[in-house]
Design an enzyme around this catalytic site. Structure first.
Site, PDB file in Angstrom:
ATOM      1  N   SER A  79       0.787  -1.232   0.000  1.00  0.00           N
ATOM      2  CA  SER A  79       0.000   0.000   0.000  1.00  0.00           C
ATOM      3  C   SER A  79       0.820   1.285   0.000  1.00  0.00           C
ATOM      4  O   SER A  79       0.250   2.374  -0.034  1.00  0.00           O
ATOM      5  CB  SER A  79      -0.966   0.010   1.191  1.00  0.00           C
ATOM      6  OG  SER A  79      -2.047  -0.862   0.939  1.00  0.00           O
ATOM      7  N   LYS A  82      -0.020   3.741  -2.684  1.00  0.00           N
ATOM      8  CA  LYS A  82      -1.028   4.794  -2.542  1.00  0.00           C
ATOM      9  C   LYS A  82      -0.402   6.184  -2.426  1.00  0.00           C
ATOM     10  O   LYS A  82      -1.077   7.187  -2.665  1.00  0.00           O
ATOM     11  CB  LYS A  82      -1.914   4.503  -1.328  1.00  0.00           C
ATOM     12  CG  LYS A  82      -2.794   3.266  -1.468  1.00  0.00           C
ATOM     13  CD  LYS A  82      -3.700   3.091  -0.266  1.00  0.00           C
ATOM     14  CE  LYS A  82      -4.641   1.901  -0.427  1.00  0.00           C
ATOM     15  NZ  LYS A  82      -3.967   0.604  -0.292  1.00  0.00           N
ATOM     16  N   SER A 324      -6.042   3.145   4.514  1.00  0.00           N
ATOM     17  CA  SER A 324      -5.467   2.403   3.394  1.00  0.00           C
ATOM     18  C   SER A 324      -6.561   1.774   2.533  1.00  0.00           C
ATOM     19  O   SER A 324      -6.619   0.557   2.350  1.00  0.00           O
ATOM     20  CB  SER A 324      -4.507   1.316   3.901  1.00  0.00           C
ATOM     21  OG  SER A 324      -3.632   0.907   2.878  1.00  0.00           O
TER      22      SER A 324
END
Length: 493
Positions: A79, A82, A324
């Site tokens: 993640s 992101k 997230s």
């Protein structure tokens, strides 16, 4: 004579030195101690044996490298991907951008009757909830509509019809983090896990079977409750899954007496899910519907009846980064890829790569397959992440970007996010703003940190090939603890 000249030169040099403003001067040996400690830890940490790790730590302002290890090795970022997507969508749309959901008609309202079709048009609002859809239905009643002589039609054509990024596995489909992507999708609460229902299991019943509640209350999904309440002396484990290709949710296993558990489950076909809810809410508001429900593109010529706008992007980034949210990442990617046609992954990735090129981060040295980091094929280096984090500080939207990052050890959900239970009761609590990442065998952490002396650093720690990714946070925290302690006296005035 020569001695005189040398003495004058020495005096002049001394005077010149005194005139130079005090600045940060490296103290020999202090940085070496930090490097020695980090090197020793990395070499002897048992959980890293056989794993691959990449670390890059720099001065926040200058970008000068303080420590690096395998910094140019492409890694699965999980993640941490992101961070790239968040920066790109802020740059492309602007921090004040709002997303829309529109209710329109191709007919006319006369004497309480809508003669024509009713359209619910999605524009990719990541924050839409079932309660928003319910409010839109009630507002139609407030407009005086009592009967619809036409169909109710959902239009999700702002994005293409591809629901999953190319590396999503079938096991991820029913999980909230792998939910199908649509321009018209809703969440069951303000965590904004789009395209899901919340299944709540309660074991207070005396019947031996737990009670199950679904939010929102809908028959779009069916529940098969095979779970039991475990005896006090038995270990309980509950499993909630959706059968592939259907909306049949199966609850199995056992739950401890008196316990409450909840699970967010992704639905099959999110647009149909929203349409189903909207029809139910329209009818519940007291409006009779003569036609059917279906999905189709709204005609160019239509009359707008209602419009729901989201909060500005800078506020939507909070649940995106803090919690997230994978669905938001993929929707953001499709948004930046929707310039000339329906938003799609290919154009979104191309636009993300174009943004990174502008940041002097060549796409040729990366592998980008999605916006969330769910793909195991993504390849990003620790140096690329720290470079991004350093350069975005010059952007007008940087404060929104930084505010969206989880803060270490802060208990409030929308402040600490995925770091709220880490670094608790340590000197580093509140000193780290960073994005976490987890996949099977992968753990990552990249962001900003303030040391004990007030020095600020940018860091990226990427761990791949872990036997147990749950050990990753322990390693990341030890690395940052060493940096925090040893950088406190690395500079002097």
């Amino acid at each position: 004579m020569l001695r005189k000249v040398m003495w004058v030169l020495a005096l002049g040099l001394l005077l010149f030195t005194c005139m130079i403003p005090h600045t940060h001067v490296h103290v020999a040996g202090k940085e070496d101690k930090m490097i020695d400690r980090l090197t020793d830890y990395l070499a002897n940490e048992e959980q890293l044996q056989g794993a691959v790790f990449a670390i890059h730590i720099t001065d926040e302002q200058s970008g000068k490298t303080i420590f690096e290890k395998n910094a140019d090795q492409r890694m699965r970022p999980a993640s941490n991907m992101k961070l790239l997507t968040g920066a790109a969508v802020l740059d492309e749309l602007g921090q004040d951008h709002r997303f829309e959901t529109i209710v329109a008609t191709d007919g006319q309202i006369k004497s309480g009757q809508l003669n024509g079709n009713l359209y619910l048009i999605g524009k990719g609002d990541t924050s839409l909830t079932y309660e928003d859809i319910q409010r839109l239905a009630n507002q139609l009643h407030e407009l005086g509509i009592r009967k619809i002589n036409g169909d109710i039609i959902a239009d999700d054509t702002y994005f293409d019809q591809e629901r999953y990024s190319e590396d999503t596995t079938w096991k991820d489909e029913s999980a909230y983090y792998g939910a199908a992507i649509s321009a018209l999708t809703v969440a069951p609460d303000t965590d904004h896990d789009t395209g899901t229902v919340k299944v709540m299991v309660n074991a207070s019943s005396s019947s031996g079977k737990p009670e199950v509640k679904v939010v929102p209350e809908t028959d779009y999904v069916t529940i098969q409750n095979n779970a039991v309440i475990a005896p006090d002396n038995e270990e309980a484990e509950l499993e909630v899954t959706r059968t592939h290709g259907s909306n049949d949710i199966v609850i199995s296993g056992s739950i401890a007496t008196g316990a409450n558990e909840q699970e967010w489950v992704a639905v099959w076909e999110p647009t149909e899910y929203v349409l189903h809810l909207f029809q139910d809410y329209v009818k519940a508001s007291g409006i009779q519907v003569e036609g059917i429900t279906k999905t189709a593109k709204a005609p160019m010529k239509h009359t707008e009846l209602l419009r729901k706008e989201s909060a500005p992007l800078k506020e939507l980034l909070i649940p995106y980064m803090k919690l997230s949210n994978n669905g938001h990442a993929e929707m953001f990617l499709k948004h930046i890829g929707s310039k000339k046609k329906a938003g799609n992954w290919e154009d979104g990735i191309n636009q993300l790569e174009h943004y990174l090129d502008g940041m002097k981060l060549p796409k040729e040295k990366m592998v980008i397959r999605d916006g969330s980091g769910l793909s195991h094929v993504n390849g990003i280096t620790a140096r690329q992440l720290t470079t991004l984090l350093t350069r975005v500080q010059q952007e007008s939207w940087f404060q929104a970007f930084k505010t969206s990052l989880p803060v270490a050890g802060k208990a409030e959900r929308m402040v600490g996010g995925t770091l709220r239970n880490r670094f608790v009761d340590t000197d580093l609590a509140g000193k780290i703003e960073a994005k976490t990442g987890t996949l099977t065998g992968v753990s990552s952490l990249s962001g900003y940190m303030e040391t004990k002396s007030g020095e600020r650093v940018v860091f990226s720690i990427l761990l791949n090939g872990m036997l147990d990714e749950d050990e990753g946070p322990v390693i990341e925290e030890e690395i940052l603890k060493i940096v925090y302690e040893e950088l406190k006296s690395m500079h002097t005035n």
